[in-house]
Design an enzyme around this catalytic site. Structure first.
Site, PDB file in Angstrom:
ATOM      1  N   HIS A   1       0.840  -1.291   0.061  1.00  0.00           N
ATOM      2  CA  HIS A   1       0.008  -0.267  -0.111  1.00  0.00           C
ATOM      3  C   HIS A   1       1.247   1.162  -0.002  1.00  0.00           C
ATOM      4  O   HIS A   1       0.316   2.626   0.538  1.00  0.00           O
ATOM      5  CB  HIS A   1      -1.034  -0.158   1.822  1.00  0.00           C
ATOM      6  CG  HIS A   1      -1.653  -0.768   1.360  1.00  0.00           C
ATOM      7  ND1 HIS A   1      -2.943  -1.282   1.923  1.00  0.00           N
ATOM      8  CD2 HIS A   1      -2.531  -1.400   0.398  1.00  0.00           C
ATOM      9  CE1 HIS A   1      -3.812  -2.714   1.569  1.00  0.00           C
ATOM     10  NE2 HIS A   1      -3.826  -2.189   0.321  1.00  0.00           N
TER      11      HIS A   1
ATOM     12  N   SER B   1      -7.744  -6.511   9.656  1.00  0.00           N
ATOM     13  CA  SER B   1      -9.533  -6.779  10.163  1.00  0.00           C
ATOM     14  C   SER B   1      -9.648  -7.782   8.882  1.00  0.00           C
ATOM     15  O   SER B   1     -10.981  -8.013   9.368  1.00  0.00           O
ATOM     16  CB  SER B   1      -9.922  -5.193  10.133  1.00  0.00           C
ATOM     17  OG  SER B   1      -9.352  -4.064   8.681  1.00  0.00           O
TER      18      SER B   1
ATOM     19  N   ALA C   1       0.054  -8.133  19.810  1.00  0.00           N
ATOM     20  CA  ALA C   1       1.003  -8.783  19.054  1.00  0.00           C
ATOM     21  C   ALA C   1       2.507  -9.101  19.238  1.00  0.00           C
ATOM     22  O   ALA C   1       2.925  -9.560  19.352  1.00  0.00           O
ATOM     23  CB  ALA C   1       0.926  -8.089  17.391  1.00  0.00           C
TER      24      ALA C   1
END
Ligand code: BJW
Length: 234
Positions: free
Chosen positions: A111, A179, A220
């Protein structure tokens, strides 16, 4: 030789102090996605979009990689040292540079990157650490045609050929802190289902049936180092 592809999302950088996109404290709670994160939004109001990313870019200097980024970099280093017989590719949806600052080298930014701009005139993608405004000249062609080097909705993510090859060759696919609502990344787990095991590390369970073989819930910074340590101990 084990071939692992890790897909990271905003959740891996959350404990470094960067906001995720969605959720209660999400980056987009105060913005309309279509105003910021589309080519049309940038055409309508480039100053607003430049300011949004200038703020994010400035905020990057204040944060550091966390234990999850460091654990992934440690796994890559273990492969280089011969302590782990495997290969790790990180595909990140994130536009921050925390994987690189942790020491990872094989990182694919699908991205784009906050610390780069793209000239829509000459195609240059200069590294950029300061602010950018609609009249900022491109350092290569000098035209005021710079934009954030970020993939917005409706645009083709970067490096899709390499990503497709790495996914086809992997035997373990791991998604961390994402997500799973933005495509094509959300579809990677299905694309490897016939040849790879799949794991999801996320803070919370996703709704509905999971496409992953295994889901490990928790922050995480706890779950990812525990997993890489177990891999290295095998
Ligand atoms: C933790 C944690 C902790 C929190 N520990 N976990 C209709 C149907 C299907 C697709 C489409 C559709 N209409 C349009 C599309 C396509 C569209 C799309 O997917 N839209 C959906 C919204 C429906 N996609 C595109 O347009 C893409 N291009 C495209 O598809 O091109 C055509 C193509 C065709 C064929 C092949 C290939 C391409 C481009 C998408 C560009 C996305 N860009 C953004 C913005 C960039 C940065 C910015 O502006 O600031 O990328 S959007 C935004 O979402 C950002 C992210 O990378 C991306 C994903 O978000 P992420 O990382 O998952 O973050 P969150 O916040 O959603 O989730 C965080 C997760 O972490 C949560 O689950 C938490 O629980 C968890 N978490 N703390 C562990 N401590």
């Amino acid at each position: 030789m084990q071939r692992i592809v890790v897909l990271t999302g905003a959740g891996i950088s959350q404990e470094s102090g960067l906001q995720t996109f969605r959720g209660p404290d999400g980056l987009w709670n105060n913005e309309h996605i279509e105003d910021i994160c589309t080519p049309e939004g940038f055409r309508r109001d480039p100053l607003r979009v430049d300011r949004f990313y200038n703020n994010l870019r400035a905020g990057l200097t204040a944060v550091q990689p966390n234990a999850a980024h460091l654990a992934l970099a440690g796994l890559e280093q273990a492969a280089r040292d011969g302590r782990w017989q495997g290969h790790l590719t990180i595909i990140t949806q994130n536009i921050d540079d925390l994987h690189e600052r942790a020491g990872s080298h094989d990182v694919i930014h699908m991205h784009g990157e906050l610390l780069r701009l793209r000239c829509t005139g000459c195609g240059a993608t200069p590294a950029w650490h300061g602010d950018c405004f609609p009249d900022t000249p491109c350092p290569v062609c000098h035209a005021p045609t710079l934009r954030p080097d970020i993939v917005w909705f409706g645009e083709m993510p970067y490096h899709m050929d390499t990503i497709t090859q790495r996914l086809a060759a992997c035997d373990l696919f791991v998604a961390i802190g994402t997500s799973g609502v933005v495509y094509p990344a959300a579809g990677f787990v299905d694309s490897v289902a016939d040849h790879a095991d799949t794991m999801l590390f996320n803070l919370e369970a996703r709704s509905g049936p999971s496409p992953f073989d295994q889901t490990i819930l928790g922050p995480a910074t706890h779950t990812v180092p525990a997993w890489t340590q177990a891999l290295l101990a095998q």
